[in-house]
Design a protein around this motif. Structure first.
Motif, mmCIF file in Angstrom:
data_model
loop_
_atom_site.group_PDB
_atom_site.id
_atom_site.type_symbol
_atom_site.label_atom_id
_atom_site.label_comp_id
_atom_site.label_asym_id
_atom_site.label_seq_id
_atom_site.Cartn_x
_atom_site.Cartn_y
_atom_site.Cartn_z
ATOM 1 N N SER A 7 0.822 -1.207 0.000
ATOM 2 C CA SER A 7 0.000 0.000 0.000
ATOM 3 C C SER A 7 0.854 1.254 0.000
ATOM 4 C CB SER A 7 -0.938 -0.003 1.210
ATOM 5 O OG SER A 7 -0.178 -0.104 2.411
ATOM 6 N N THR A 8 1.919 1.256 -0.803
ATOM 7 C CA THR A 8 2.765 2.437 -0.896
ATOM 8 C C THR A 8 1.920 3.632 -1.330
ATOM 9 O OG1 THR A 8 4.701 1.149 -1.482
ATOM 10 C CG2 THR A 8 4.753 3.475 -2.018
ATOM 11 N N PRO A 9 1.869 4.677 -0.529
ATOM 12 C CA PRO A 9 0.957 5.788 -0.819
ATOM 13 C C PRO A 9 1.541 6.738 -1.858
ATOM 14 C CG PRO A 9 2.228 6.264 1.147
ATOM 15 C CD PRO A 9 2.639 4.875 0.703
ATOM 16 N N PRO A 10 0.691 7.555 -2.453
ATOM 17 C CA PRO A 10 1.199 8.585 -3.355
ATOM 18 C C PRO A 10 1.864 9.696 -2.565
ATOM 19 C CG PRO A 10 -1.145 8.849 -3.041
ATOM 20 C CD PRO A 10 -0.764 7.569 -2.342
ATOM 21 N N ALA A 11 2.735 10.416 -3.230
ATOM 22 C CA ALA A 11 3.295 11.622 -2.633
ATOM 23 C C ALA A 11 2.369 12.781 -2.948
ATOM 24 C CB ALA A 11 4.690 11.892 -3.186
ATOM 25 N N ILE A 12 2.421 13.814 -2.115
ATOM 26 C CA ILE A 12 1.716 15.052 -2.396
ATOM 27 C C ILE A 12 2.725 15.995 -3.033
ATOM 28 C CG2 ILE A 12 0.431 16.968 -1.413
ATOM 29 C CD1 ILE A 12 -0.389 15.144 0.884
ATOM 30 N N GLN A 13 2.480 16.407 -4.250
ATOM 31 C CA GLN A 13 3.423 17.233 -4.989
ATOM 32 C C GLN A 13 2.987 18.694 -5.005
ATOM 33 O OE1 GLN A 13 6.117 15.864 -5.976
ATOM 34 N NE2 GLN A 13 5.751 13.728 -6.527
ATOM 35 N N THR A 14 3.949 19.588 -4.832
ATOM 36 C CA THR A 14 3.721 21.016 -5.029
ATOM 37 C C THR A 14 4.734 21.493 -6.059
ATOM 38 O OG1 THR A 14 5.285 21.846 -3.367
ATOM 39 C CG2 THR A 14 3.114 21.149 -2.572
ATOM 40 N N ASP A 15 4.747 22.771 -6.337
ATOM 41 C CA ASP A 15 5.692 23.294 -7.316
ATOM 42 C C ASP A 15 7.138 22.958 -6.961
ATOM 43 O OD1 ASP A 15 3.677 24.346 -8.818
ATOM 44 O OD2 ASP A 15 3.874 26.396 -8.050
ATOM 45 N N ARG A 16 7.475 23.056 -5.671
ATOM 46 C CA ARG A 16 8.869 22.882 -5.271
ATOM 47 C C ARG A 16 9.127 21.682 -4.388
ATOM 48 N NH1 ARG A 16 10.517 28.403 -2.549
ATOM 49 N NH2 ARG A 16 8.470 28.107 -1.564
ATOM 50 N N LEU A 17 8.075 21.021 -3.909
ATOM 51 C CA LEU A 17 8.243 19.993 -2.890
ATOM 52 C C LEU A 17 7.528 18.700 -3.241
ATOM 53 C CD1 LEU A 17 7.470 22.208 0.244
ATOM 54 C CD2 LEU A 17 9.752 21.525 -0.550
ATOM 55 N N SER A 18 8.058 17.601 -2.699
ATOM 56 C CA SER A 18 7.348 16.335 -2.616
ATOM 57 C C SER A 18 7.154 16.024 -1.137
ATOM 58 C CB SER A 18 8.139 15.202 -3.277
ATOM 59 O OG SER A 18 8.169 15.344 -4.671
ATOM 60 N N LEU A 19 5.924 15.796 -0.739
ATOM 61 C CA LEU A 19 5.622 15.425 0.634
ATOM 62 C C LEU A 19 5.361 13.924 0.652
ATOM 63 C CD1 LEU A 19 5.021 18.513 0.465
ATOM 64 C CD2 LEU A 19 3.198 18.144 2.119
ATOM 65 N N ARG A 20 6.213 13.172 1.350
ATOM 66 C CA ARG A 20 6.094 11.712 1.368
ATOM 67 C C ARG A 20 6.405 11.170 2.752
ATOM 68 N NH1 ARG A 20 11.055 9.860 2.185
ATOM 69 N NH2 ARG A 20 12.871 10.606 1.003
ATOM 70 N N LEU A 21 6.017 9.910 2.966
ATOM 71 C CA LEU A 21 6.334 9.243 4.222
ATOM 72 C C LEU A 21 7.844 9.104 4.382
ATOM 73 C CD1 LEU A 21 3.684 6.379 4.272
ATOM 74 C CD2 LEU A 21 3.708 8.408 5.715
ATOM 75 N N PRO A 22 8.344 9.145 5.620
ATOM 76 C CA PRO A 22 9.772 8.934 5.856
ATOM 77 C C PRO A 22 10.189 7.517 5.545
ATOM 78 C CG PRO A 22 8.587 8.945 7.936
ATOM 79 C CD PRO A 22 7.602 9.339 6.881
ATOM 80 N N GLU A 23 11.453 7.329 5.240
ATOM 81 C CA GLU A 23 12.025 6.020 4.940
ATOM 82 C C GLU A 23 13.279 5.821 5.788
ATOM 83 O OE1 GLU A 23 12.812 6.420 0.816
ATOM 84 O OE2 GLU A 23 10.702 6.660 0.254
ATOM 85 N N ILE A 24 13.639 4.572 6.024
ATOM 86 C CA ILE A 24 14.816 4.266 6.828
ATOM 87 C C ILE A 24 16.058 4.965 6.268
ATOM 88 C CG2 ILE A 24 16.368 2.428 7.621
ATOM 89 C CD1 ILE A 24 13.677 2.519 9.050
ATOM 90 N N GLY A 25 16.168 5.027 4.944
ATOM 91 C CA GLY A 25 17.326 5.654 4.319
ATOM 92 C C GLY A 25 17.424 7.146 4.536
ATOM 93 N N ASP A 26 16.398 7.772 5.133
ATOM 94 C CA ASP A 26 16.426 9.208 5.407
ATOM 95 C C ASP A 26 17.172 9.552 6.691
ATOM 96 O OD1 ASP A 26 14.816 9.972 3.181
ATOM 97 O OD2 ASP A 26 13.013 9.402 4.291
ATOM 98 N N HIS A 27 17.614 8.541 7.434
ATOM 99 C CA HIS A 27 18.147 8.806 8.771
ATOM 100 C C HIS A 27 19.303 9.798 8.763
ATOM 101 C CE1 HIS A 27 20.901 7.879 12.236
ATOM 102 N NE2 HIS A 27 19.795 8.226 12.856
#
Length: 207
Positions: A7-27
């Motif tokens: 159930s990987t969700p969609p990202a919310i996109q704006t002109d300059r940003l992607s809003l997405r769930l955090p991932e382990i690789g973001d640490h």
């Protein structure tokens, strides 16, 4: 191990940003952003735990975010700048209530190097649009310290109305602090000029 690949969700996109769930690789990026912004962020947040920056603590944050999204309880998103894929902050729609309430609370933070550039207003507008549209909420609440002029200005510019003051509302930096309360309703039209978000599929990895 938990898996949310189905159930990987969609990202919310704006002109300059992607809003997405955090991932382990973001640490690493998250830890660096928080460390560099510690003096800027601590006065406005609950006391950080002793293991705030640890990989284990971050992993728990990631699993909570994915589980809360699956259960419909919260939507915790990282702000990724689309131009260079850099993490610049986070925004969370928490305490989602259904039934007669159909409401939630929003909170956010941004690294000091990225403050006052309109990023958080862009992210908040996108999340509000998503909350009133896809999530079918009717009310979004926010609270901040009375002296936090930047946050109050953001909320007011984003169509949130001042509703009052709550005494000893939250523990911030180790002390019970009063907060000012704001809310935006789905039928409010006083921020109609704020651009709405669009949803596209994100290439999210399984955490």
């Amino acid at each position: 191990m938990l898996s949310f690949r189905r159930s990987t969700p969609p990202a919310i996109q704006t002109d300059r940003l992607s809003l997405r769930l955090p991932e382990i690789g973001d640490h690493a990026a998250w830890s660096l952003l928080r460390r560099n912004g510690e003096a800027f962020l601590r006065p406005w947040e609950p006391t950080w735990s002793t293991d705030h920056f640890s990989r284990r603590s971050f992993r728990n944050r990631v699993y909570w975010a994915w589980r809360a999204r699956e259960e419909g309880k919260a939507l915790a998103l990282f702000l990724i700048r689309r131009g260079d894929r850099q993490l610049i902050g986070a925004i969370t729609l928490d305490n989602i209530r259904r039934g007669p309430s159909q409401s939630a609370q929003v909170g956010y933070w941004v690294g000091p190097a990225h403050a006052r550039q309109g990023y958080m207003r862009e992210a908040l507008a996108a999340l509000v649009s998503h909350a009133f549209g896809e999530l079918d909420l009717g009310r979004i609440e926010a609270a901040c310290l009375p002296e936090n002029a930047a946050s109050r200005g953001l909320l007011e510019a984003s169509g949130f109305a001042y509703e009052g003051r709550a005494r000893a509302y939250l523990q911030i930096d180790g002390r019970w602090r009063d907060h000012v309360l704001y809310a935006r309703l789905r039928n409010d039209r006083d921020a109609a000029d704020v651009p709405a978000s669009s949803l596209t599929e994100a290439e999210c990895r399984d955490p």
